[in-house]
Design a protein around this motif. Structure first.
Motif, PDB file in Angstrom:
ATOM      1  N   GLU A 171      -9.299  -1.116   3.453  1.00 53.15           N
ATOM      2  CA  GLU A 171      -8.687   0.111   3.856  1.00 53.15           C
ATOM      3  C   GLU A 171      -8.617   0.067   5.369  1.00 53.15           C
ATOM      4  OE1 GLU A 171      -9.106   5.080   3.564  1.00 53.15           O
ATOM      5  OE2 GLU A 171     -10.190   3.658   2.309  1.00 53.15           O
ATOM      6  N   TYR A 172      -9.923  -0.369   5.979  1.00 55.23           N
ATOM      7  CA  TYR A 172     -10.162  -0.306   7.306  1.00 55.23           C
ATOM      8  C   TYR A 172     -10.119  -1.743   8.211  1.00 55.23           C
ATOM      9  CZ  TYR A 172     -11.520   4.551   6.328  1.00 55.23           C
ATOM     10  OH  TYR A 172     -11.224   5.905   5.925  1.00 55.23           O
ATOM     11  N   GLU A 227     -16.736  12.559   6.924  1.00 51.08           N
ATOM     12  CA  GLU A 227     -15.265  11.931   6.669  1.00 51.08           C
ATOM     13  C   GLU A 227     -14.170  12.684   7.487  1.00 51.08           C
ATOM     14  OE1 GLU A 227     -14.047   9.194   5.205  1.00 51.08           O
ATOM     15  OE2 GLU A 227     -16.348   8.854   5.469  1.00 51.08           O
ATOM     16  N   LYS A 228     -14.515  13.987   7.567  1.00 49.17           N
ATOM     17  CA  LYS A 228     -13.758  14.715   8.436  1.00 49.17           C
ATOM     18  C   LYS A 228     -13.580  14.534   9.786  1.00 49.17           C
ATOM     19  CE  LYS A 228     -11.574  17.830   7.226  1.00 49.17           C
ATOM     20  NZ  LYS A 228     -10.092  17.914   6.282  1.00 49.17           N
ATOM     21  N   HIS A 257     -14.404  11.454  10.878  1.00 50.01           N
ATOM     22  CA  HIS A 257     -13.687   9.927  11.009  1.00 50.01           C
ATOM     23  C   HIS A 257     -12.305  10.154  11.082  1.00 50.01           C
ATOM     24  CE1 HIS A 257     -17.073   7.621   8.643  1.00 50.01           C
ATOM     25  NE2 HIS A 257     -17.530   7.649   9.902  1.00 50.01           N
ATOM     26  N   ILE A 258     -11.794  11.116  10.368  1.00 54.01           N
ATOM     27  CA  ILE A 258     -10.264  11.270  10.272  1.00 54.01           C
ATOM     28  C   ILE A 258      -9.713  11.640  11.439  1.00 54.01           C
ATOM     29  CG2 ILE A 258      -8.155  12.421   9.304  1.00 54.01           C
ATOM     30  CD1 ILE A 258     -10.070  12.163   6.468  1.00 54.01           C
ATOM     31  N   THR A 259     -10.420  12.647  12.113  1.00 54.40           N
ATOM     32  CA  THR A 259      -9.929  13.514  13.380  1.00 54.40           C
ATOM     33  C   THR A 259     -10.301  13.062  14.429  1.00 54.40           C
ATOM     34  OG1 THR A 259     -11.862  15.164  12.784  1.00 54.40           O
ATOM     35  CG2 THR A 259      -9.536  15.644  11.648  1.00 54.40           C
ATOM     36  N   ARG A 269     -10.282   9.219  14.998  1.00 50.89           N
ATOM     37  CA  ARG A 269      -9.343   8.462  14.875  1.00 50.89           C
ATOM     38  C   ARG A 269      -9.094   7.630  13.918  1.00 50.89           C
ATOM     39  NH1 ARG A 269      -8.655  12.201  17.991  1.00 50.89           N
ATOM     40  NH2 ARG A 269      -7.660  12.272  19.913  1.00 50.89           N
ATOM     41  N   ASN A 270      -9.481   7.802  12.663  1.00 44.75           N
ATOM     42  CA  ASN A 270      -9.476   7.336  11.238  1.00 44.75           C
ATOM     43  C   ASN A 270     -10.456   6.067  11.412  1.00 44.75           C
ATOM     44  OD1 ASN A 270      -8.621   7.142   8.749  1.00 44.75           O
ATOM     45  ND2 ASN A 270      -6.988   5.693   9.160  1.00 44.75           N
ATOM     46  N   ARG A 271     -11.536   6.404  11.998  1.00 49.29           N
ATOM     47  CA  ARG A 271     -12.665   5.492  12.411  1.00 49.29           C
ATOM     48  C   ARG A 271     -12.414   4.515  13.533  1.00 49.29           C
ATOM     49  NH1 ARG A 271     -15.576   3.679   6.560  1.00 49.29           N
ATOM     50  NH2 ARG A 271     -15.181   5.400   5.758  1.00 49.29           N
ATOM     51  N   LYS A 272     -11.501   4.065  14.148  1.00 49.93           N
ATOM     52  CA  LYS A 272     -11.119   3.223  15.200  1.00 49.93           C
ATOM     53  C   LYS A 272     -11.933   3.693  16.499  1.00 49.93           C
ATOM     54  CE  LYS A 272      -7.725   0.825  17.844  1.00 49.93           C
ATOM     55  NZ  LYS A 272      -6.244   0.706  18.216  1.00 49.93           N
ATOM     56  N   LYS A 288     -13.072  -0.365   0.928  1.00 48.89           N
ATOM     57  CA  LYS A 288     -13.369   0.175   2.223  1.00 48.89           C
ATOM     58  C   LYS A 288     -12.838  -0.929   3.250  1.00 48.89           C
ATOM     59  CE  LYS A 288     -14.657   4.387   1.397  1.00 48.89           C
ATOM     60  NZ  LYS A 288     -13.944   5.425   1.788  1.00 48.89           N
TER      61      LYS A 288
END
Length: 203
Positions: free
Chosen positions: A122-123, A60-61, A63-65, A68-71, A119
């Motif tokens: 959210e995404y 998850e860390k 993913h966020i960093t 770019r929030n999974r994009k 999920k």
């Protein structure tokens, strides 16, 4: 790093990577949606609850960093014994295929997941301009993952899991491979043997 600073094990770390005959076959339809994928298998892992939570937190860390929030990058961790290779990375329209997503008990189409699953809600913004959605299937045609949204319940990792499949999809090849290397080597520091997964593109 700490082992090097303390003089226990100095020098650049070398991770042995074994060959495998496992393939991910990539369909050309992903090129306009989410073109890149990387994969690896880690065999003979020994999981306890703390280790499993640690892997999820790392995922998850990143993913966020880095992701770019999974994009840009999304990571999937699966119980390798619960799927049948080869894998297929392709696309489907929202109502063409259904599966049981993680933390659910009912089959849902891709459109239903994007509108109803936490999920998916959210995404869903990542795929808002897509008419077809990325999907990873195994040999039997069962869905393994709907990246970058959610994995299938079928390949959920448990404390009994001994072989892990790590798959990373994204829009930037370098970022995908960096994330793959970070996750795989972080787990291999604790336990397991690394096996390469072969990416086979149509061209």
């Amino acid at each position: 790093e700490m082992r090097a600073f303390l003089g226990i094990e100095t020098g650049l770390k070398n991770y042995e990577v074994h060959d495998s005959d496992v393939e991910i076959k990539v369909h050309k339809s992903v090129e306009n949606v989410r073109p890149y994928i990387g994969g690896a298998i880690i065999k003979d892992v020994s999981l306890d609850e703390k280790f499993l939570i640690s892997i999820m937190n790392l995922q998850e860390k990143l993913h966020i960093t880095h992701g770019r929030n999974r994009k840009k990058v999304a990571i999937g961790v699966h119980d390798f014994k619960k799927l049948e290779p080869p894998l297929y990375y392709t696309t489907y329209k929202g109502n063409e295929i259904s599966f049981v997503p993680l933390d659910s008990t009912k089959k849902m189409t891709l459109e239903e997941i994007l509108k109803e699953h936490p999920k998916g809600i959210e995404y869903s913004w990542i795929l808002k301009n897509s008419s077809r959605y990325p999907i990873i299937l195994d040999k039997s045609g069962e869905v393994v993952s709907f990246p970058p949204i959610i994995n299938a319940e079928k390949t959920r990792v448990t404390l009994n899991t001994r072989d892990l499949l790590i798959e990373v999809t994204g829009t930037d090849k370098k970022a995908v491979l960096q994330a793959l290397n970070i996750v795989v080597t972080s787990i291999a520091e604790r336990c397991g043997k690394i096996y390469a997964v072969n990416i086979v593109r149509e061209n």
